[in-house]
Design a protein around this motif. Structure first.
Motif, PDB file in Angstrom:
ATOM      1  N   LYS A 294       0.813  -1.223   0.000  1.00 52.09           N
ATOM      2  CA  LYS A 294       0.000   0.000   0.000  1.00 52.09           C
ATOM      3  C   LYS A 294       0.849   1.277   0.000  1.00 52.09           C
ATOM      4  CE  LYS A 294      -4.112  -1.964   2.203  1.00 52.09           C
ATOM      5  NZ  LYS A 294      -5.029  -1.886   3.361  1.00 52.09           N
ATOM      6  N   LYS A 295       2.133   1.150   0.278  1.00 53.61           N
ATOM      7  CA  LYS A 295       2.995   2.335   0.347  1.00 53.61           C
ATOM      8  C   LYS A 295       3.515   2.639  -1.061  1.00 53.61           C
ATOM      9  CE  LYS A 295       5.504   3.006   4.174  1.00 53.61           C
ATOM     10  NZ  LYS A 295       4.655   3.936   4.929  1.00 53.61           N
ATOM     11  N   ASN A 296       2.748   3.460  -1.783  1.00 50.50           N
ATOM     12  CA  ASN A 296       3.085   3.665  -3.196  1.00 50.50           C
ATOM     13  C   ASN A 296       2.948   5.109  -3.686  1.00 50.50           C
ATOM     14  OD1 ASN A 296       0.299   3.922  -3.257  1.00 50.50           O
ATOM     15  ND2 ASN A 296      -0.025   1.837  -4.022  1.00 50.50           N
ATOM     16  N   VAL A 297       2.769   6.087  -2.761  1.00 48.26           N
ATOM     17  CA  VAL A 297       2.682   7.481  -3.192  1.00 48.26           C
ATOM     18  C   VAL A 297       3.796   8.294  -2.543  1.00 48.26           C
ATOM     19  CG1 VAL A 297       0.165   7.299  -3.423  1.00 48.26           C
ATOM     20  CG2 VAL A 297       1.148   8.301  -1.347  1.00 48.26           C
TER      21      VAL A 297
ATOM     22  N   GLN B  12       8.145  16.508 -13.232  1.00 49.02           N
ATOM     23  CA  GLN B  12       9.277  15.817 -13.842  1.00 49.02           C
ATOM     24  C   GLN B  12       9.223  14.300 -13.683  1.00 49.02           C
ATOM     25  OE1 GLN B  12      13.217  17.643 -13.076  1.00 49.02           O
ATOM     26  NE2 GLN B  12      12.106  19.363 -12.182  1.00 49.02           N
ATOM     27  N   MET B  13       8.328  13.809 -12.803  1.00 55.32           N
ATOM     28  CA  MET B  13       8.235  12.366 -12.543  1.00 55.32           C
ATOM     29  C   MET B  13       6.790  11.891 -12.698  1.00 55.32           C
ATOM     30  SD  MET B  13      10.869  12.135  -9.260  1.00 55.32           S
ATOM     31  CE  MET B  13      11.458  10.467  -9.601  1.00 55.32           C
ATOM     32  N   PRO B  14       6.236  11.971 -13.900  1.00 52.54           N
ATOM     33  CA  PRO B  14       4.822  11.641 -14.118  1.00 52.54           C
ATOM     34  C   PRO B  14       4.488  10.170 -13.853  1.00 52.54           C
ATOM     35  CG  PRO B  14       5.971  11.890 -16.210  1.00 52.54           C
ATOM     36  CD  PRO B  14       6.921  12.350 -15.146  1.00 52.54           C
ATOM     37  N   GLU B  15       5.509   9.313 -13.761  1.00 50.69           N
ATOM     38  CA  GLU B  15       5.267   7.888 -13.535  1.00 50.69           C
ATOM     39  C   GLU B  15       4.877   7.585 -12.084  1.00 50.69           C
ATOM     40  OE1 GLU B  15       9.838   8.369 -13.171  1.00 50.69           O
ATOM     41  OE2 GLU B  15       8.107   9.400 -14.063  1.00 50.69           O
TER      42      GLU B  15
ATOM     43  N   LEU C 202      -0.901  22.779 -12.388  1.00 52.62           N
ATOM     44  CA  LEU C 202      -0.557  21.586 -11.627  1.00 52.62           C
ATOM     45  C   LEU C 202      -0.581  20.342 -12.518  1.00 52.62           C
ATOM     46  CD1 LEU C 202      -2.774  22.335  -8.501  1.00 52.62           C
ATOM     47  CD2 LEU C 202      -0.300  22.626  -8.676  1.00 52.62           C
ATOM     48  N   PRO C 203       0.346  19.418 -12.285  1.00 51.02           N
ATOM     49  CA  PRO C 203       0.370  18.179 -13.082  1.00 51.02           C
ATOM     50  C   PRO C 203      -0.759  17.228 -12.680  1.00 51.02           C
ATOM     51  CG  PRO C 203       2.058  18.112 -11.380  1.00 51.02           C
ATOM     52  CD  PRO C 203       1.474  19.497 -11.329  1.00 51.02           C
ATOM     53  N   LYS C 204      -1.142  16.340 -13.571  1.00 43.61           N
ATOM     54  CA  LYS C 204      -2.249  15.429 -13.332  1.00 43.61           C
ATOM     55  C   LYS C 204      -1.935  14.372 -12.265  1.00 43.61           C
ATOM     56  CE  LYS C 204      -4.244  15.914 -17.955  1.00 43.61           C
ATOM     57  NZ  LYS C 204      -4.643  15.211 -19.204  1.00 43.61           N
ATOM     58  N   ASN C 205      -0.660  14.114 -12.028  1.00 47.30           N
ATOM     59  CA  ASN C 205      -0.290  13.084 -11.044  1.00 47.30           C
ATOM     60  C   ASN C 205      -0.144  13.657  -9.628  1.00 47.30           C
ATOM     61  OD1 ASN C 205       2.038  14.525 -11.854  1.00 47.30           O
ATOM     62  ND2 ASN C 205       3.384  12.868 -11.174  1.00 47.30           N
ATOM     63  N   LEU C 206      -0.594  14.899  -9.445  1.00 47.50           N
ATOM     64  CA  LEU C 206      -0.541  15.545  -8.132  1.00 47.50           C
ATOM     65  C   LEU C 206      -1.959  15.651  -7.576  1.00 47.50           C
ATOM     66  CD1 LEU C 206       0.996  17.072  -5.914  1.00 47.50           C
ATOM     67  CD2 LEU C 206       0.768  19.142  -7.276  1.00 47.50           C
ATOM     68  N   LYS C 207      -2.216  14.998  -6.436  1.00 49.95           N
ATOM     69  CA  LYS C 207      -3.545  14.971  -5.848  1.00 49.95           C
ATOM     70  C   LYS C 207      -3.552  15.631  -4.473  1.00 49.95           C
ATOM     71  CE  LYS C 207      -4.905  10.767  -8.298  1.00 49.95           C
ATOM     72  NZ  LYS C 207      -5.443   9.374  -8.171  1.00 49.95           N
ATOM     73  N   PHE C 208      -4.666  16.298  -4.161  1.00 52.16           N
ATOM     74  CA  PHE C 208      -4.817  16.994  -2.886  1.00 52.16           C
ATOM     75  C   PHE C 208      -5.866  16.303  -2.031  1.00 52.16           C
ATOM     76  CE2 PHE C 208      -3.074  20.042  -5.802  1.00 52.16           C
ATOM     77  CZ  PHE C 208      -2.195  20.803  -5.034  1.00 52.16           C
ATOM     78  N   GLU C 209      -5.534  16.059  -0.772  1.00 53.79           N
ATOM     79  CA  GLU C 209      -6.488  15.441   0.137  1.00 53.79           C
ATOM     80  C   GLU C 209      -7.028  16.425   1.169  1.00 53.79           C
ATOM     81  OE1 GLU C 209      -5.622  11.645   1.699  1.00 53.79           O
ATOM     82  OE2 GLU C 209      -4.887  10.852  -0.215  1.00 53.79           O
ATOM     83  N   GLY C 210      -6.523  17.688   1.147  1.00 57.13           N
ATOM     84  CA  GLY C 210      -7.008  18.713   2.049  1.00 57.13           C
ATOM     85  C   GLY C 210      -6.514  18.535   3.471  1.00 57.13           C
TER      86      GLY C 210
END
Length: 380
Positions: free
Chosen positions: A214-217, A239-242, A260-268
């Motif tokens: 589960k540790k993958n972000v 620079q690291m979209p993967e 902002l890049p698509k691989n960046l997510k916000f959880e607040g």
């Protein structure tokens, strides 16, 4: 023993308020009597002159003096643990406490004893000008608050506070790091009075389950600002979209208007239970702060949750994180080094597992609640 904990709450509650609540609960759980005396910056918003009047209450506040006198007379505390006294309570209470036989312990959360704004950071860079000539007036000269009237107020009140020499009556100063201790000692504070007291973390009743699958972000925790290294975090995500980059923090208008890049997510903003789940899914936490941090809670929280850190080789971060043991240190702005370390963490499973176990071992040995209590109480 009877402890009086004193804290001037900030407009936006944060780490210091958490430490105050934790400290009260800890001391009570150990059988001590605790009285909490707090006032809030929000009081000033109801005053006729509002913020302008805090220039004077930062130096001396009659109501605070009256309140503390009453507590001393009626309740007779043994020790006063002071966190923040600005801008409402005022440090004028310190000699009053000492005069009445109450031991005074100061928790040094920031650098306000020397820097009016408390962070040694101005115009995007580390600044130590208030350790030199003209001291606090550099705040006005260098436009530290970005508002001229506020600059003048900060320079004036902290200049007067220093000349009043209130802090000479403090019995013990608790620095959060060795780095902070060295700054205190090299700028007039008696080194024998300084005790290193790193922050700790109180675990949830249900401990986290370590699940490597589960540790993958790649995580970020804290204010989304330049000095916290958030824009370095954005740059790395681009620079690291993967990889998936995930943020625990309150989004600001400035960020909303940023590309902002698509691989960046916000959880607040996350509560304690949600934060535990957040760390449990982080492969690594990037803490790329560019200023002299006090002791951010993210450091000990990550260690407790078996999560390695990549940090800038600066101040307390360089003390907590040990290269190739519980994470990695890099030079400020060295994006390529950070990318190399991230790739290593995702590619070498055995080395990664060793790092995670070292994180928890380091927490248990150096930053546990018991360790914190023993450091605090042994000074009596």
């Amino acid at each position: 023993m009877f402890f009086l904990i004193i804290h001037n709450e900030y407009r936006d509650k944060g780490g210091e308020e958490s430490v105050v609540a934790f400290q009260k609960h800890l001391l009570e759980s150990k059988g001590h009597k605790v009285r909490l005396y707090t006032r809030s910056y929000q009081e000033a918003e109801k005053w006729f002159l509002g913020k302008m009047w805090t220039t004077f209450t930062s130096i001396y506040n009659y109501k605070s003096i009256r309140d503390i006198k009453k507590i001393i007379k009626e309740e007779k505390p043994d020790v006063a643990i002071i966190h923040n006294v600005f801008s409402i309570i005022s440090p004028a209470i310190i000699p009053l406490l000492k005069k009445n036989g109450v031991k005074v312990w100061q928790i040094v959360h920031n650098y306000r004893l020397f820097c009016p704004i408390g962070i040694f950071f101005n115009q995007g860079e580390i600044c130590e000008k208030c350790l030199g000539k003209h001291r606090e007036w550099n705040c006005f000269k260098n436009h530290c608050t970005e508002k001229r009237l506020s600059d003048f107020s900060f320079a004036l009140k902290f200049s007067i506070v220093r000349k009043c020499n209130y802090y000479k009556y403090v019995d013990k100063f608790f620095s959060l790091s060795q780095f902070q201790k060295q700054i205190l000692a090299s700028n007039g504070i008696d080194e024998e009075k300084i005790i290193r007291l790193p922050n700790t973390y109180t675990p949830l009743e249900t401990p986290p389950v370590l699940d490597f699958d589960k540790k993958n972000v790649i995580g970020f925790v804290g204010r989304l600002t330049k000095e916290k290294g958030f824009f370095d975090f954005i740059s790395l995500a681009k620079q690291m979209p993967e990889y998936e980059f995930c943020v625990a923090g309150k989004i600001t208008k400035e960020i909303e208007n940023y590309e902002l890049p698509k691989n960046l997510k916000f959880e607040g903003f996350l509560d304690k239970k949600q934060m535990s789940a957040f760390y449990s899914k982080c492969k690594v936490v990037l803490f790329l702060s560019r200023w002299y941090e006090g002791f951010p809670m993210v450091l000990v929280e990550a260690l407790y949750h078996y999560t390695p850190l990549i940090v800038n080789d600066l101040s307390v971060m360089a003390e907590v994180v040990k290269d190739n043991y519980n994470g990695y240190k890099v030079e400020i702005g060295d994006v390529e080094a950070i990318k190399d370390k991230i790739n290593l963490l995702f590619s070498d499973n055995e080395a990664y597992k060793t790092l995670t176990f070292n994180c928890r071992k380091d927490f248990d040995e150096n930053y546990s609640v018991e360790n914190y209590y023993n450091r605090l109480i042994q000074t009596n």
